[in-house]
Enzyme design. Structure first.
Site, PDB file in Angstrom:
ATOM      1  N   THR A 119       2.084  12.631  -7.214  1.00 39.71           N
ATOM      2  CA  THR A 119       1.021  12.305  -7.726  1.00 39.71           C
ATOM      3  C   THR A 119       0.670  13.456  -8.635  1.00 39.71           C
ATOM      4  OG1 THR A 119       0.514  10.938  -5.939  1.00 39.71           O
ATOM      5  CG2 THR A 119      -1.648  12.435  -6.993  1.00 39.71           C
ATOM      6  N   HIS A 160      10.343  14.090  -1.593  1.00 37.42           N
ATOM      7  CA  HIS A 160      10.780  13.261  -0.137  1.00 37.42           C
ATOM      8  C   HIS A 160      10.818  12.518   0.078  1.00 37.42           C
ATOM      9  CE1 HIS A 160       5.953  11.513   0.511  1.00 37.42           C
ATOM     10  NE2 HIS A 160       6.081  11.774  -0.454  1.00 37.42           N
ATOM     11  N   CYS A 188      -0.255   4.565  -0.269  1.00 35.27           N
ATOM     12  CA  CYS A 188      -0.930   5.279  -0.839  1.00 35.27           C
ATOM     13  C   CYS A 188      -1.613   4.825  -0.828  1.00 35.27           C
ATOM     14  CB  CYS A 188      -0.782   5.965  -2.312  1.00 35.27           C
ATOM     15  SG  CYS A 188       0.461   7.519  -2.261  1.00 35.27           S
TER      16      CYS A 188
END
Length: 382
Positions: free
Chosen positions: A70, A200, A322
């Site tokens: 992000t 990740h 998200c």
């Protein structure tokens, strides 16, 4: 437990966990410090930068470490738009970008930039011709994701990059969070100027992202207060996470081709199972990533299916992690022309290294049972 949510996050390699623990114990100095311990920590960062550059065939100095995908997307998009606003204030992206891209553009609109959101086909794709048609003399940035995080559609990044190479004023950003270590990437050959990644998503640690930046570019930083990461990302670097993320990337790249072949077989197996359950509908189309399959149960709330899968020991998701806790229909599914019911009932399955054919068979059996139980209740649970 069967974990089918690898698009949201992945279980780290054992070797990555071990590396991170070792570095946390031994290299705890601030890498900006001038003493020997700080210098040692800084050397680990530069070695990690070189590993990532080598694996992705770019120059070592082109990679900036961030706090995640992000942040990498926000730094690339806002940083480029604000840095080069003097050249023009028109930006181009698509209707199906990840929220960290889509909302960054929405924020730039509030700052006076004009954004063109390209529509996509029913399969979830844009074309180079659409990009070319949208370009104006004021265009300074094009941002298009490589692999969509919900339906897995793979965009023609190489063709779009070839088009934009002829326009040196236009910067080309690619969100590659769902493709690094999973699909082939030719960053320099494709003419990519900025590219975002996240550790990740490929069995590395959370809290580490990276951003490729072509030589000759500059970005307006999001953070101030230090000269770390060439002045583009102030703040003490996460040394253990950075070293572990480089190891995860190397391990993922080394096994990428074999993993692609195996996951494609698993995906085809699951598509065959879903085709035998008339209540379910696969979303998107080819070309798509081997590790993602998205389907809908129109007329059924997806969280009902997710929680019933949990009762069978199966973990899946609805859309981007998200955005998964909101109750809105999927923006991506609406963009590909799905009905409101279909867009409100999506389930995402994303595969990992641990999955075998027997796991897909178990998932299929659970889906058959769940649909059989829910079918009489469809109207009451919508």
């Amino acid at each position: 437990m069967l974990y089918f949510d690898h698009c949201a996050s992945t279980p780290p390699y054992d070797e990555v966990v071990q590396t991170m623990m070792e570095v946390m114990r031994s290299e705890y100095a601030n890498p900006s410090s001038l003493h020997l311990a700080g210098t040692a920590a800084d050397k680990l960062i530069e070695r990690s930068r070189a590993v990532i550059a080598s694996q992705l065939q770019t120059k070592a100095g082109s990679w900036i470490f961030t706090g995640g995908g992000t942040e990498s997307n926000n730094l690339a998009i806002k940083g480029a738009a604000r840095q080069y606003a003097g050249r023009g204030r028109h930006l181009i992206t698509t209707q199906i970008e990840h929220a960290s891209v889509y909302e960054a553009f929405a924020q730039l609109e509030q700052e006076g930039f004009r954004v063109t959101y390209l529509p996509v086909s029913e399969s979830g794709h844009v074309t180079p011709e659409q990009v070319e048609k949208a370009l104006t003399d004021e265009t300074i940035l094009v941002s298009i994701m490589h692999v969509n995080n919900e339906i897995g559609s793979v965009q023609p990044i190489g063709q779009i990059g070839s088009l934009l190479k002829r326009l040196p004023k236009v910067i080309f950003h690619v969100d590659a969070v769902q493709s690094i270590g999973k699909l082939p990437l030719q960053i320099e050959e494709w003419g990519i100027d900025l590219l975002s990644g996240s550790a990740h998503k490929l069995r590395g640690p959370k809290g580490v992202g990276y951003l490729y930046m072509r030589d000759g570019l500059s970005l307006h930083p999001l953070f101030t207060g230090g000269t770390q990461e060439f002045g583009y990302r102030a703040g003490t670097q996460n040394v253990p996470g950075i070293v572990a993320s480089a190891k995860a990337l190397r391990m993922s790249m080394e096994s990428m081709e074999e993993r692609q072949r195996r996951m494609l077989g698993l995906k085809r197996q699951l598509i065959g199972i879903i085709a035998e359950i008339p209540e379910l509908k696969v979303n998107g189309g080819e070309p798509s990533a081997a590790h993602i399959l998205h389907f809908s149960y129109p007329g059924m709330k997806p969280e009902v299916v997710i929680h019933m899968l949990e009762q069978h020991g199966i973990m899946a998701s609805t859309k981007s992690a998200c955005s998964s806790k909101d109750n809105k229909p999927s923006r991506v599914l609406l963009a590909i022309g799905a009905s409101l019911e279909q867009a409100s009932g999506g389930i995402r399955i994303s595969f990992g290294d641990e999955h075998q054919e027997r796991d897909i068979a178990e998932l299929g059996a659970a889906l058959r049972r769940i649909v059989g139980q829910l079918k009489p209740l469809e109207r009451r649970l919508t």
